[in-house]
Design a protein around this motif. Structure first.
Motif, mmCIF file in Angstrom:
data_model
loop_
_atom_site.group_PDB
_atom_site.id
_atom_site.type_symbol
_atom_site.label_atom_id
_atom_site.label_comp_id
_atom_site.label_asym_id
_atom_site.label_seq_id
_atom_site.Cartn_x
_atom_site.Cartn_y
_atom_site.Cartn_z
ATOM 1 N N ARG A 36 -44.000 8.768 13.042
ATOM 2 C CA ARG A 36 -43.668 8.986 14.456
ATOM 3 C C ARG A 36 -42.265 8.429 14.678
ATOM 4 N N PHE A 37 -42.126 7.366 15.445
ATOM 5 C CA PHE A 37 -40.795 6.747 15.559
ATOM 6 C C PHE A 37 -40.630 5.779 14.391
ATOM 7 N N ASP A 38 -40.373 6.358 13.211
ATOM 8 C CA ASP A 38 -40.351 5.545 12.013
ATOM 9 C C ASP A 38 -38.963 4.989 11.715
ATOM 10 N N ARG A 39 -37.983 5.232 12.563
ATOM 11 C CA ARG A 39 -36.669 4.624 12.359
ATOM 12 C C ARG A 39 -36.196 4.040 13.685
ATOM 13 N N GLN A 40 -35.899 2.768 13.649
ATOM 14 C CA GLN A 40 -35.371 2.096 14.835
ATOM 15 C C GLN A 40 -33.899 1.802 14.599
ATOM 16 N N VAL A 41 -33.064 2.271 15.487
ATOM 17 C CA VAL A 41 -31.630 2.041 15.411
ATOM 18 C C VAL A 41 -31.268 1.063 16.525
ATOM 19 N N VAL A 42 -30.795 -0.102 16.128
ATOM 20 C CA VAL A 42 -30.441 -1.131 17.113
ATOM 21 C C VAL A 42 -29.017 -0.872 17.595
ATOM 22 N N VAL A 43 -28.874 -0.757 18.897
ATOM 23 C CA VAL A 43 -27.553 -0.570 19.517
ATOM 24 C C VAL A 43 -27.204 -1.889 20.205
ATOM 25 N N PRO A 44 -26.486 -2.778 19.517
ATOM 26 C CA PRO A 44 -26.245 -4.116 20.083
ATOM 27 C C PRO A 44 -25.093 -4.102 21.083
ATOM 28 N N LEU A 45 -24.867 -5.259 21.654
ATOM 29 C CA LEU A 45 -23.688 -5.410 22.517
ATOM 30 C C LEU A 45 -22.436 -5.298 21.649
ATOM 31 N N PRO A 46 -21.375 -4.667 22.141
ATOM 32 C CA PRO A 46 -20.200 -4.418 21.301
ATOM 33 C C PRO A 46 -19.447 -5.701 20.964
ATOM 34 N N GLU A 47 -18.852 -5.692 19.764
ATOM 35 C CA GLU A 47 -18.009 -6.805 19.350
ATOM 36 C C GLU A 47 -16.607 -6.623 19.933
#
Length: 391
Positions: free
Chosen positions: A313-324
């Protein structure tokens, strides 16, 4: 319907005009006294008296036709009748009958109005039924390749996120390369990150890069006051995507329907759980959905149901962090494209002085600096305006 009303009015007007033409008399109109004077002189050959309105039409000895108006109370006076008999005038009495259409008009009007009323009622009922029947349809907005789409070039920074999500774009563009080696693309990609980091923008960029239809919907669009509407809209959403062949379904704020089941007070929320069950079934049910990639965004992954996050299902989690700092500078440059900056503005310094700010915060910072410049009567944005906006 409007055209039916116009037809009915036109038919009525035609009947009235045609009946008046049919009943109209020919000949010169003269006064009653002139008519009697000509009758005494022997110029009148014959006349016809209308019993309904007392009008008189006749013919002179030379063949000329004429009309006049006689008395209505009991016909012609006896003295005038005697004058006409003495001068050998033929007198006839007639009661003209109305034409067929004129006689039918009093019946046609109410019948036509009744028909128009029933047609209007039927159409109104059909439109109401159509509105009720369409309540289970998906509210997803479809963005096709004809529209100017967002690409990765419009997303500043986040190179790691772009690299991780580029596989989805490659699969949608060249699925045969993955099939040859036997690889299976992730069916669902979950974008996780704080608010304002550009998760929705990244999903739009994926659709723009892949060149496939992009169906965008929010989690709250599935919920309605009627029972079963959420599950019905999920089914309709996936059916619409299957008709397009390859497509991206993007669900924003998926935590509104993807919460853990049975965790609420009193056993949970049945309607929301039915919607989630239908989504789980559509994503990894008996029917394989080839070519459909589902993307979702949330800033609360901890409350999502475990069945939604399992492989398949949602087998990939992409973390979108706060920008550097370097990414913040790139984001600031994107938002300053349409702004008039002074020469003393150093965006690198602004980026270093804004730790912990998301992309939305930086966009707001640039706008606030522009507002400070306008308030101060300046025609350019100076560095001090950025510092005031940040403070």
């Amino acid at each position: 319907p409007k055209w039916g009303l116009w037809v009915l009015l036109g038919l009525t007007l035609f009947i009235v005009v045609s009946s008046s033409w049919a009943g109209g008399e020919q000949g010169d109109e003269i006064s009653y006294s002139t008519f009697m004077a000509r009758a005494r002189d022997g110029e009148v050959a014959e006349i016809e008296v209308d019993n309904t309105d007392g009008s008189i039409s006749g013919e002179l000895q030379d063949g000329t036709e004429f009309t006049t108006t006689g008395p209505l109370d009991g016909g012609l006076p006896e003295a005038d009748l005697a004058t006409l008999r003495e001068n050998d005038v033929t007198v006839r009495y007639a009661t003209p009958q109305p034409s067929f259409w004129a006689a039918l008009l009093p019946y046609l009007l109410p019948i036509g109005l009744f028909i128009l009323f029933f047609v209007w009622m039927q159409r109104r009922a059909q439109s109401q039924m159509g509105g009720i029947m369409s309540i289970g349809r998906s509210k997803a907005k479809t963005y096709s390749t004809e529209r100017p789409g967002t690409t990765f070039a419009d997303v500043a920074g986040y190179e790691g996120v772009k690299q991780e999500i580029k596989e989805v774009v490659d699969f949608l563009k060249h699925p045969e390369r993955f099939r040859e080696i036997g690889a299976r693309i992730p069916k669902g990609v979950l974008l996780v990150g704080p608010p304002g980091t550009g998760k929705t923008l990244i999903a739009r960029a994926v659709a723009g890069e892949a060149g496939v239809p992009f169906l965008s919907v929010t989690g709250s669009d599935f919920m309605e006051m009627f029972v079963g509407v959420g599950a019905s809209r999920v089914r309709d959403l996936f059916q619409s995507a299957r008709k397009m062949g390859r497509a991206i379904i993007f669900v924003d704020e998926i935590d509104s329907i993807g919460r853990k089941r049975g965790a609420g007070l009193g056993g949970g929320h049945d309607e929301r759980e039915q919607t989630l069950n239908q989504m789980l079934s559509e994503m990894d049910g008996f029917e394989a959905t080839e070519g459909i990639v589902m993307m979702a965004a949330t800033n609360r992954p901890d409350i999502l149901d475990p069945a939604l996050l399992r492989p398949g299902r949602f087998d990939r989690q992409v973390v979108v962090p706060l920008p550097e700092a370097r990414e913040r500078e790139a984001i600031l440059r994107v938002h300053c494209k349409s702004k008039r900056l002074a020469s003393d503005v150093d965006l690198e310094v602004v980026a270093r002085g804004t730790p912990g700010m998301s992309g939305a915060d930086l966009a707001n910072l640039v706008n606030e600096a522009a507002l400070f410049a306008v308030r101060a009567g300046e025609d350019q944005i100076h560095m001090r305006h950025f510092e005031m906006a940040r403070d």
